[in-house]
Design a protein around this motif. Sequence first.
Motif, PDB file in Angstrom:
ATOM      1  N   UNK A  56      77.909  45.191  32.953  1.00 59.68           N
ATOM      2  CA  UNK A  56      79.085  44.319  32.901  1.00 59.68           C
ATOM      3  C   UNK A  56      80.338  45.114  32.550  1.00 59.68           C
ATOM      4  N   UNK A  57      80.214  46.059  31.621  1.00 56.90           N
ATOM      5  CA  UNK A  57      81.352  46.893  31.254  1.00 56.90           C
ATOM      6  C   UNK A  57      81.801  47.760  32.426  1.00 56.90           C
ATOM      7  N   UNK A  58      80.851  48.283  33.188  1.00 58.51           N
ATOM      8  CA  UNK A  58      81.178  49.093  34.363  1.00 58.51           C
ATOM      9  C   UNK A  58      81.919  48.248  35.386  1.00 58.51           C
ATOM     10  N   UNK A  59      81.469  47.013  35.582  1.00 52.23           N
ATOM     11  CA  UNK A  59      82.157  46.122  36.521  1.00 52.23           C
ATOM     12  C   UNK A  59      83.596  45.841  36.072  1.00 52.23           C
ATOM     13  N   UNK A  60      83.788  45.623  34.766  1.00 53.76           N
ATOM     14  CA  UNK A  60      85.136  45.404  34.247  1.00 53.76           C
ATOM     15  C   UNK A  60      86.007  46.641  34.470  1.00 53.76           C
ATOM     16  N   UNK A  61      85.439  47.823  34.215  1.00 56.92           N
ATOM     17  CA  UNK A  61      86.198  49.056  34.386  1.00 56.92           C
ATOM     18  C   UNK A  61      86.546  49.298  35.855  1.00 56.92           C
ATOM     19  N   UNK A  62      85.618  48.993  36.758  1.00 58.54           N
ATOM     20  CA  UNK A  62      85.906  49.149  38.188  1.00 58.54           C
ATOM     21  C   UNK A  62      87.046  48.230  38.616  1.00 58.54           C
ATOM     22  N   UNK A  63      87.036  47.016  38.069  1.00 58.46           N
ATOM     23  CA  UNK A  63      88.109  46.070  38.382  1.00 58.46           C
ATOM     24  C   UNK A  63      89.444  46.592  37.860  1.00 58.46           C
ATOM     25  N   UNK A  64      89.448  47.141  36.647  1.00 55.29           N
ATOM     26  CA  UNK A  64      90.680  47.686  36.070  1.00 55.29           C
ATOM     27  C   UNK A  64      91.161  48.887  36.875  1.00 55.29           C
ATOM     28  N   UNK A  65      90.257  49.736  37.314  1.00 57.40           N
ATOM     29  CA  UNK A  65      90.637  50.895  38.123  1.00 57.40           C
ATOM     30  C   UNK A  65      91.230  50.445  39.449  1.00 57.40           C
ATOM     31  N   UNK A  66      90.630  49.427  40.041  1.00 52.45           N
ATOM     32  CA  UNK A  66      91.146  48.907  41.303  1.00 52.45           C
ATOM     33  C   UNK A  66      92.554  48.354  41.125  1.00 52.45           C
ATOM     34  N   UNK A  67      92.794  47.651  40.018  1.00 54.32           N
ATOM     35  CA  UNK A  67      94.126  47.114  39.754  1.00 54.32           C
ATOM     36  C   UNK A  67      95.134  48.234  39.512  1.00 54.32           C
ATOM     37  N   UNK A  68      94.709  49.303  38.863  1.00 50.89           N
ATOM     38  CA  UNK A  68      95.616  50.402  38.553  1.00 50.89           C
ATOM     39  C   UNK A  68      95.822  51.351  39.724  1.00 50.89           C
ATOM     40  N   UNK A  69      95.096  51.168  40.789  1.00 51.19           N
ATOM     41  CA  UNK A  69      95.257  52.060  41.933  1.00 51.19           C
ATOM     42  C   UNK A  69      96.493  51.711  42.758  1.00 51.19           C
ATOM     43  N   UNK A  70      97.119  50.580  42.482  1.00 49.20           N
ATOM     44  CA  UNK A  70      98.338  50.194  43.190  1.00 49.20           C
ATOM     45  C   UNK A  70      99.547  50.461  42.298  1.00 49.20           C
ATOM     46  N   UNK A  71     100.672  50.614  42.924  1.00 47.67           N
ATOM     47  CA  UNK A  71     101.919  50.864  42.191  1.00 47.67           C
ATOM     48  C   UNK A  71     102.276  49.670  41.298  1.00 47.67           C
ATOM     49  N   UNK A  72     102.029  48.451  41.802  1.00 48.26           N
ATOM     50  CA  UNK A  72     102.331  47.249  41.017  1.00 48.26           C
ATOM     51  C   UNK A  72     101.435  47.156  39.780  1.00 48.26           C
ATOM     52  N   UNK A  73     100.197  47.555  39.932  1.00 47.06           N
ATOM     53  CA  UNK A  73      99.276  47.504  38.798  1.00 47.06           C
ATOM     54  C   UNK A  73      99.667  48.467  37.701  1.00 47.06           C
TER      55      UNK A  73
END
Length: 107
Positions: A56-73
């Motif tokens: 579950x923690x890995x899934x949360x981190x993947x989601x955060x990484x995906x959000x931070x991969x954009x300039x808006x994030x």
Amino acid sequence: MNFKSKYLKPFKNLYILIFSGFVVWMLFFDTNSWLTHRGLNSDIDDLENEKEYYKNEIDKDKKAIKELSTEEGIEKLAREKYYMKKENEDIYIIEYEDSLKNQKKDE
């Protein structure tokens, strides 16, 4: 005397004595005993729960990484967490009374 001999009669048989000794040995004293297996099964259950937690923690981190991969994030994180701003704008932080109470409880 008859009462005692009625219950002790099966234990006078050599095969029953050997079998009883074998059962006691296998349940408590052997390296593969029931007690050992019970402890190992408990450890396995704990590790499986820990595995689910980390998945579950890995899934949360993947989601955060995906959000931070954009300039808006990145901009959103910088503004919300680090209170950064653009050159020509002002930031006002509004704190409510109940949020201040929660911060005091956390400390």
